[in-house]
Design a protein around this motif. Structure first.
Motif, PDB file in Angstrom:
ATOM      1  N   ALA A  13       0.834  -1.191   0.000  1.00 22.93           N
ATOM      2  CA  ALA A  13       0.000   0.000   0.000  1.00 22.93           C
ATOM      3  C   ALA A  13       0.874   1.247   0.000  1.00 22.93           C
ATOM      4  O   ALA A  13       1.954   1.261   0.569  1.00 22.93           O
ATOM      5  N   LYS A  14       0.381   2.298  -0.614  1.00 21.96           N
ATOM      6  CA  LYS A  14       1.112   3.560  -0.639  1.00 21.96           C
ATOM      7  C   LYS A  14       1.019   4.216   0.727  1.00 21.96           C
ATOM      8  O   LYS A  14      -0.036   4.260   1.325  1.00 21.96           O
ATOM      9  N   ASN A  21      -1.304   8.122   2.116  1.00 26.68           N
ATOM     10  CA  ASN A  21      -2.597   8.349   1.492  1.00 26.68           C
ATOM     11  C   ASN A  21      -3.684   7.987   2.494  1.00 26.68           C
ATOM     12  O   ASN A  21      -4.088   6.838   2.602  1.00 26.68           O
ATOM     13  N   ARG A  22      -4.185   8.988   3.263  1.00 26.31           N
ATOM     14  CA  ARG A  22      -5.142   8.739   4.330  1.00 26.31           C
ATOM     15  C   ARG A  22      -6.598   8.915   3.887  1.00 26.31           C
ATOM     16  O   ARG A  22      -7.492   8.925   4.697  1.00 26.31           O
ATOM     17  N   THR A  23      -6.857   9.114   2.614  1.00 28.72           N
ATOM     18  CA  THR A  23      -8.233   9.292   2.169  1.00 28.72           C
ATOM     19  C   THR A  23      -8.904   7.932   2.020  1.00 28.72           C
ATOM     20  O   THR A  23      -8.297   6.977   1.542  1.00 28.72           O
ATOM     21  N   PRO A  24     -10.172   7.810   2.436  1.00 30.33           N
ATOM     22  CA  PRO A  24     -10.862   6.530   2.315  1.00 30.33           C
ATOM     23  C   PRO A  24     -11.132   6.178   0.855  1.00 30.33           C
ATOM     24  O   PRO A  24     -11.261   7.068   0.002  1.00 30.33           O
ATOM     25  N   ARG A  25     -11.221   4.920   0.580  1.00 29.92           N
ATOM     26  CA  ARG A  25     -11.463   4.467  -0.789  1.00 29.92           C
ATOM     27  C   ARG A  25     -12.917   4.645  -1.206  1.00 29.92           C
ATOM     28  O   ARG A  25     -13.231   4.719  -2.384  1.00 29.92           O
ATOM     29  N   HIS A  26     -13.810   4.671  -0.226  1.00 32.10           N
ATOM     30  CA  HIS A  26     -15.226   4.852  -0.513  1.00 32.10           C
ATOM     31  C   HIS A  26     -15.918   5.455   0.701  1.00 32.10           C
ATOM     32  O   HIS A  26     -15.339   5.527   1.777  1.00 32.10           O
ATOM     33  N   LYS A  27     -17.150   5.893   0.541  1.00 33.38           N
ATOM     34  CA  LYS A  27     -17.926   6.444   1.643  1.00 33.38           C
ATOM     35  C   LYS A  27     -18.830   5.358   2.191  1.00 33.38           C
ATOM     36  O   LYS A  27     -19.396   4.566   1.425  1.00 33.38           O
TER      37      LYS A  27
END
Length: 55
Positions: free
Chosen positions: A10-11, A14-20
């Motif tokens: 994994a990178k 990158n703390r953004t979620p993949r989906h809501k």
């Protein structure tokens, strides 16, 4: 090849979620401030238990 870059890893950073989530707090299904009190939850559970007993 660098040591810190494993294949398929994994990178980092990158703390953004993949989906809501469908029931995320603040969404239409779960708005903020719409939390039941303990007494309301207990009453609801007792009502459901009585309903299930009669079935």
């Amino acid at each position: 090849m660098e040591k810190n870059k494993a294949l398929g890893a994994a990178k980092k950073g990158n703390r953004t979620p993949r989906h809501k989530e469908h029931n995320a707090p603040g969404g239409p299904k779960n708005p903020f401030g719409n939390r039941q009190t303990k007494e309301e939850l207990i009453a609801k559970l007792k009502e459901q238990a009585e309903k299930n007993k009669s079935d």
